[in-house]
Design a protein around this motif. Structure first.
Motif, PDB file in Angstrom:
ATOM      1  N   GLN A   1      16.958  21.996-115.559  1.00  0.00           N
ATOM      2  CA  GLN A   1      15.954  23.212-115.733  1.00  0.00           C
ATOM      3  C   GLN A   1      16.221  24.190-116.875  1.00  0.00           C
ATOM      4  OE1 GLN A   1      16.041  25.746-112.111  1.00  0.00           O
ATOM      5  NE2 GLN A   1      14.486  26.752-112.616  1.00  0.00           N
ATOM      6  N   MET A   2      17.386  24.270-117.172  1.00  0.00           N
ATOM      7  CA  MET A   2      17.737  25.135-118.473  1.00  0.00           C
ATOM      8  C   MET A   2      17.251  24.461-119.513  1.00  0.00           C
ATOM      9  SD  MET A   2      21.700  26.536-119.691  1.00  0.00           S
ATOM     10  CE  MET A   2      21.937  25.062-120.064  1.00  0.00           C
ATOM     11  N   ILE A   3      17.559  22.974-119.813  1.00  0.00           N
ATOM     12  CA  ILE A   3      17.184  22.267-120.841  1.00  0.00           C
ATOM     13  C   ILE A   3      15.655  22.339-121.021  1.00  0.00           C
ATOM     14  CG2 ILE A   3      17.117  20.128-121.931  1.00  0.00           C
ATOM     15  CD1 ILE A   3      19.952  19.546-120.611  1.00  0.00           C
ATOM     16  N   MET A   4      14.776  22.228-120.070  1.00  0.00           N
ATOM     17  CA  MET A   4      13.575  22.122-119.917  1.00  0.00           C
ATOM     18  C   MET A   4      12.831  23.489-120.245  1.00  0.00           C
ATOM     19  SD  MET A   4      12.890  19.185-119.398  1.00  0.00           S
ATOM     20  CE  MET A   4      10.910  19.109-119.152  1.00  0.00           C
ATOM     21  N   GLN A   5      13.686  24.819-119.719  1.00  0.00           N
ATOM     22  CA  GLN A   5      13.132  26.154-120.140  1.00  0.00           C
ATOM     23  C   GLN A   5      13.327  26.273-121.693  1.00  0.00           C
ATOM     24  OE1 GLN A   5      15.255  28.493-117.542  1.00  0.00           O
ATOM     25  NE2 GLN A   5      13.612  28.408-116.039  1.00  0.00           N
ATOM     26  N   LEU A   6      14.466  25.737-122.097  1.00  0.00           N
ATOM     27  CA  LEU A   6      14.799  26.006-123.781  1.00  0.00           C
ATOM     28  C   LEU A   6      13.985  25.175-124.571  1.00  0.00           C
ATOM     29  CD1 LEU A   6      18.983  25.835-123.660  1.00  0.00           C
ATOM     30  CD2 LEU A   6      17.411  27.830-124.181  1.00  0.00           C
TER      31      LEU A   6
ATOM     32  N   PRO B   1      24.778  17.067-107.837  1.00  0.00           N
ATOM     33  CA  PRO B   1      23.354  17.173-108.036  1.00  0.00           C
ATOM     34  C   PRO B   1      22.811  18.648-108.387  1.00  0.00           C
ATOM     35  CG  PRO B   1      23.883  15.825-106.207  1.00  0.00           C
ATOM     36  CD  PRO B   1      25.104  16.668-106.478  1.00  0.00           C
ATOM     37  N   GLN B   2      23.257  19.606-107.799  1.00  0.00           N
ATOM     38  CA  GLN B   2      22.842  20.906-108.107  1.00  0.00           C
ATOM     39  C   GLN B   2      23.155  21.464-109.521  1.00  0.00           C
ATOM     40  OE1 GLN B   2      24.677  23.043-104.707  1.00  0.00           O
ATOM     41  NE2 GLN B   2      23.651  22.125-103.287  1.00  0.00           N
ATOM     42  N   VAL B   3      24.400  21.176-109.824  1.00  0.00           N
ATOM     43  CA  VAL B   3      24.739  21.763-111.250  1.00  0.00           C
ATOM     44  C   VAL B   3      23.803  20.869-112.180  1.00  0.00           C
ATOM     45  CG1 VAL B   3      26.478  21.673-112.876  1.00  0.00           C
ATOM     46  CG2 VAL B   3      26.964  22.198-110.505  1.00  0.00           C
TER      47      VAL B   3
END
Length: 168
Positions: free
Chosen positions: A56-61, A48-50
Motif C-alpha cells: 500500500q505504501m509503495i502504491m501511494q508513493l 501478510p499484514q506487513v
C-alpha cells in the motif's frame, strides 16, 4: 565466635535464596511456552499484514508516477518485500523470541505461563487477542488522528504566515 559464624551462614543463605529461586528457564520450557502461546502462528499471520502495508505504501508513493516508473518501483520493492518476509519468518524469529524470553522470565514464570496459556482461559485470551489489538489500535487512532490533524493545521498556518526566521 560460633554465633558470628551462624549469623554469617544465615546471611549467606538469605542472599543466595533469591538467586536459587530465580533459575533461568530451559530452552525446552521456552519452546513449550511459545507453542502454547501460538507464537509461530501469530508471527506467520503478521507477515501478510506487513506485506500488504508495504504494498500500500509503495502504491501511494508511486501514485503519480507513469506506468513504467511504477513498474520499476514495484520490481525494486519486490526484493525488499522478500527480505522482510524472510526476516519475519518463524525460522528467523524463533531464536530471537527464545533469547528474549530466557532473559526476561525465570523457570518458575515460564511454568506458570505454560499452565495459564494451556488452560481454557489462556486459550480464550489468545483467541481474543487479535480483536483486542484491533480495538486498541482503533482507540489509539481516535486519540492520535485529531492531534496529527491539528499539527498539520498548525504547520500550514505557520508556513502560510511567512514567519520570519529567528535572528541570530
Amino acid at each position: 565466635m560460633a554465633r558470628r559464624l551462624h549469623l554469617a551462614a544465615l546471611l549467606a543463605l538469605a542472599f543466595c535464596a533469591p538467586v536459587a529461586m530465580a533459575a533461568p528457564p530451559s530452552e525446552a520450557q521456552i519452546d513449550r511456552l511459545l507453542e502454547v502461546m501460538r507464537a509461530e502462528q501469530t508471527a506467520n499471520a503478521l507477515i501478510p499484514q506487513v506485506m500488504a502495508s508495504q504494498q500500500q505504501m509503495i502504491m501511494q508513493l508511486t501514485e503519480n508516477a507513469d506506468p513504467q516508473q511504477r513498474e520499476a518501483a514495484l520490481r525494486a520493492a519486490a526484493s525488499s518485500l522478500r527480505a522482510v518476509e524472510s526476516a519475519l519468518s518463524w525460522d528467523s524469529l524463533q531464536p530471537i523470541y527464545r533469547e528474549i524470553y530466557m532473559e526476561t522470565f525465570t523457570a518458575e514464570d515460564t511454568e506458570a505461563m505454560v499452565s495459564f496459556y494451556s488452560s481454557p482461559a489462556g486459550q480464550n485470551l489468545l483467541d481474543k487477542m487479535p480483536l483486542l489489538m484491533q480495538n486498541t489500535m482503533t482507540a489509539v487512532q481516535r486519540l492520535v488522528i485529531p492531534m496529527l490533524q491539528q499539527l498539520e493545521r498548525d504547520l500550514r498556518t505557520e508556513l502560510e504566515s511567512g514567519a520570519a526566521p529567528a535572528a541570530d
